[in-house]
Design a protein around this motif. Structure first.
Motif, mmCIF file in Angstrom:
data_model
loop_
_atom_site.group_PDB
_atom_site.id
_atom_site.type_symbol
_atom_site.label_atom_id
_atom_site.label_comp_id
_atom_site.label_asym_id
_atom_site.label_seq_id
_atom_site.Cartn_x
_atom_site.Cartn_y
_atom_site.Cartn_z
ATOM 1 N N THR A 55 0.858 -1.195 0.000
ATOM 2 C CA THR A 55 0.000 0.000 0.000
ATOM 3 C C THR A 55 0.889 1.237 0.000
ATOM 4 O OG1 THR A 55 -0.103 0.260 2.408
ATOM 5 C CG2 THR A 55 -1.697 -1.241 1.382
ATOM 6 N N VAL A 56 0.353 2.343 -0.488
ATOM 7 C CA VAL A 56 1.138 3.576 -0.527
ATOM 8 C C VAL A 56 1.506 4.026 0.886
ATOM 9 C CG1 VAL A 56 1.161 5.996 -1.225
ATOM 10 C CG2 VAL A 56 0.097 4.279 -2.702
ATOM 11 N N ASP A 57 0.538 3.986 1.798
ATOM 12 C CA ASP A 57 0.825 4.407 3.171
ATOM 13 C C ASP A 57 1.883 3.519 3.813
ATOM 14 O OD1 ASP A 57 -0.989 6.459 2.975
ATOM 15 O OD2 ASP A 57 -2.603 5.418 4.054
ATOM 16 N N GLY A 58 1.758 2.216 3.579
ATOM 17 C CA GLY A 58 2.746 1.298 4.133
ATOM 18 C C GLY A 58 4.126 1.529 3.549
ATOM 19 N N VAL A 68 17.907 6.966 -0.589
ATOM 20 C CA VAL A 68 17.849 5.990 -1.677
ATOM 21 C C VAL A 68 17.054 4.784 -1.201
ATOM 22 C CG1 VAL A 68 19.163 4.629 -3.349
ATOM 23 C CG2 VAL A 68 20.155 6.729 -2.416
ATOM 24 N N VAL A 69 16.174 4.303 -2.063
ATOM 25 C CA VAL A 69 15.373 3.111 -1.794
ATOM 26 C C VAL A 69 15.712 2.053 -2.836
ATOM 27 C CG1 VAL A 69 13.029 2.163 -1.701
ATOM 28 C CG2 VAL A 69 13.498 4.443 -0.756
ATOM 29 N N TYR A 70 15.891 0.827 -2.387
ATOM 30 C CA TYR A 70 16.217 -0.293 -3.281
ATOM 31 C C TYR A 70 15.042 -1.277 -3.255
ATOM 32 C CZ TYR A 70 20.913 1.581 -2.612
ATOM 33 O OH TYR A 70 22.019 2.411 -2.539
ATOM 34 N N HIS A 71 14.461 -1.514 -4.408
ATOM 35 C CA HIS A 71 13.301 -2.407 -4.520
ATOM 36 C C HIS A 71 13.789 -3.804 -4.885
ATOM 37 C CE1 HIS A 71 9.673 -4.315 -5.592
ATOM 38 N NE2 HIS A 71 9.218 -3.510 -6.545
ATOM 39 N N CYS A 72 13.894 -4.663 -3.866
ATOM 40 C CA CYS A 72 14.302 -6.056 -4.060
ATOM 41 C C CYS A 72 13.201 -7.009 -3.602
ATOM 42 C CB CYS A 72 15.587 -6.346 -3.287
ATOM 43 S SG CYS A 72 17.008 -5.344 -3.769
ATOM 44 N N VAL A 73 11.969 -6.513 -3.566
ATOM 45 C CA VAL A 73 10.838 -7.330 -3.111
ATOM 46 C C VAL A 73 10.486 -8.362 -4.175
ATOM 47 C CG1 VAL A 73 8.416 -7.295 -2.423
ATOM 48 C CG2 VAL A 73 9.933 -5.410 -1.755
ATOM 49 N N ASN A 74 10.216 -9.564 -3.716
ATOM 50 C CA ASN A 74 9.681 -10.583 -4.603
ATOM 51 C C ASN A 74 8.505 -11.249 -3.902
ATOM 52 O OD1 ASN A 74 9.431 -12.088 -6.927
ATOM 53 N ND2 ASN A 74 11.529 -12.851 -6.898
ATOM 54 N N VAL A 75 7.696 -11.947 -4.649
ATOM 55 C CA VAL A 75 6.538 -12.647 -4.085
ATOM 56 C C VAL A 75 6.502 -14.042 -4.678
ATOM 57 C CG1 VAL A 75 5.226 -10.511 -3.779
ATOM 58 C CG2 VAL A 75 4.943 -11.833 -5.888
ATOM 59 N N ALA A 76 5.646 -14.892 -4.125
ATOM 60 C CA ALA A 76 5.505 -16.253 -4.638
ATOM 61 C C ALA A 76 5.340 -16.223 -6.151
ATOM 62 C CB ALA A 76 4.316 -16.942 -3.979
ATOM 63 N N VAL A 86 0.969 -4.137 -8.182
ATOM 64 C CA VAL A 86 0.426 -3.442 -7.015
ATOM 65 C C VAL A 86 1.556 -2.880 -6.168
ATOM 66 C CG1 VAL A 86 -0.936 -3.719 -4.902
ATOM 67 C CG2 VAL A 86 -1.639 -4.875 -7.006
ATOM 68 N N ILE A 87 2.592 -3.690 -5.964
ATOM 69 C CA ILE A 87 3.748 -3.230 -5.193
ATOM 70 C C ILE A 87 4.442 -2.084 -5.909
ATOM 71 C CG2 ILE A 87 6.035 -3.909 -4.375
ATOM 72 C CD1 ILE A 87 4.857 -6.705 -3.848
ATOM 73 N N VAL A 91 5.237 1.588 -4.316
ATOM 74 C CA VAL A 91 6.618 2.028 -4.112
ATOM 75 C C VAL A 91 6.914 3.308 -4.899
ATOM 76 C CG1 VAL A 91 9.038 1.421 -4.505
ATOM 77 C CG2 VAL A 91 7.482 -0.254 -3.501
ATOM 78 N N VAL A 92 6.463 3.362 -6.144
ATOM 79 C CA VAL A 92 6.707 4.567 -6.939
ATOM 80 C C VAL A 92 5.995 5.775 -6.322
ATOM 81 C CG1 VAL A 92 6.305 5.674 -9.175
ATOM 82 C CG2 VAL A 92 7.184 3.339 -9.083
ATOM 83 N N ALA A 93 4.768 5.587 -5.899
ATOM 84 C CA ALA A 93 4.050 6.691 -5.245
ATOM 85 C C ALA A 93 4.768 7.125 -3.973
ATOM 86 C CB ALA A 93 2.620 6.271 -4.929
ATOM 87 N N ALA A 94 5.325 6.163 -3.249
ATOM 88 C CA ALA A 94 6.018 6.488 -2.002
ATOM 89 C C ALA A 94 7.295 7.278 -2.244
ATOM 90 C CB ALA A 94 6.320 5.206 -1.234
#
Length: 315
Positions: A55-58, A68-76, A86-87, A91-94
């Motif tokens: 979520t954007v708030d999260g 600097v933010v590094y997006h290394c999130v993965n999902v099943a 969705v992620i 993240v971009v909005a954040a």
């Protein structure tokens, strides 16, 4: 919003995110490592943070104060097509709202089938699979956000992971436990084709370098990757290092094996072309632009075998 000049926030605490967090600490940065639990092991000096970037708030709460933010999130794997967009939106909005730069860990999937051509950053995005099209669409949205000045974004693409802590890879838990115990070692498709593998520590070094060099923003870079060998040649190197012949079992179809269950393999089936044509990634552009070098495959295999020895001893 005032950012902490040296706060680097890593989203995702898997092997890539955790290794990156350690690399950033070694480079002298303050580092937060974010995942849904906020618990578990982390490199010394890294602060674990619980956060939900769906979520954007999260996402905003998770990255607050970051430079600097590094997006290394993965999902099943079987959920990626639905969940990863969705992620991305969150993240971009954040980062847009918080004023942080965004470094994204990416895959080779957008290129699709290349019929053996060496992949460079100029290779066209010809993916026809659901996951490949999804990744290409995400990447175009990242680049659009950068072009429009809404967020400062850069992407680093990696080949298949290999290295310490890497389990869920075709050169990970499918190979090294069997190599060390004399049980089955699995290869996919035609193991006589050249196939690039990127050391997870080079993934981390490459992403950290992009995080420190805003002059690289607004484009895709290939993370530093050693020259490709055939998978069979890699297996022969492993044989010499462990001192025994490998009991290699090749899988010509996407069926469950090693650490991969049938749910995963059913979802992976559309990408099985990666094992029926050469998969060679060229990373010379990043090497020349930033002076980063790939880790020699010989070193990668030595260190990975040593890590797996300890891993198996602890089980």
């Amino acid at each position: 919003m005032t950012n902490t000049p040296d706060l680097h926030v890593v989203l995702g605490a898997g092997p890539a995110g955790s290794t990156l967090a350690g690399e950033l600490i070694r480079r002298g940065h303050e580092v937060h490592l974010v995942d849904r639990t906020g618990a578990g092991p982390a490199p010394e000096g890294v602060t674990r943070v619980k956060g939900d970037v769906g979520t954007v708030d999260g996402a905003r709460a998770a990255i607050k104060g970051a430079a600097v933010v590094y997006h290394c999130v993965n999902v099943a794997y079987h959920l990626q097509v639905e969940v990863m967009p969705v992620i991305q939106d969150a993240v971009v909005a954040a980062v847009e709202a918080e004023g942080a730069r965004l470094v994204v860990l990416d895959t080779l999937y957008p290129y699709g089938e290349t019929h053996g051509a060496v992949m460079t950053e100029d290779t066209s995005w010809g993916a026809t699979t659901a996951k490949g099209r999804m990744r290409a669409a995400l990447d175009e949205k990242y680049l659009t956000a950068h072009r429009e000045g809404r967020a400062r974004v850069v992407m680093g693409r990696s080949a298949d992971f290999v290295g310490p802590h890497v389990l869920n890879s075709t050169l990970g838990g499918a190979v090294f436990p069997g190599a060390l115990t004399g049980t089955e070692v699995y290869g996919l498709g035609d193991i006589d084709l050249p196939h690039s593998y990127t050391d997870i520590r080079a993934v981390a070094a490459g992403l950290a370098t992009l995080g420190e060099h805003p002059d690289g923003d607004g484009r895709v870079w290939h993370l530093p990757t050693a020259p490709a060998l055939t998978t069979r040649e890699v297996f022969r190197l492993i044989e010499k290092k462990v001192g025994r012949p490998l009991n290699v079992v090749t899988k010509s179809e996407p069926e469950a094996f090693g650490p991969f269950d049938q749910v995963f393999m059913d979802s992976y089936a559309e990408l099985f072309y990666q094992h029926s044509e050469p998969q060679v990634m060229d990373s010379s552009a990043m090497q020349e632009a930033f002076g980063v070098k790939p880790i020699p495959l010989d070193t990668t295999l030595d260190d990975t075998i040593a890590w797996y020895r300890g891993f198996l001893a602890r089980r």
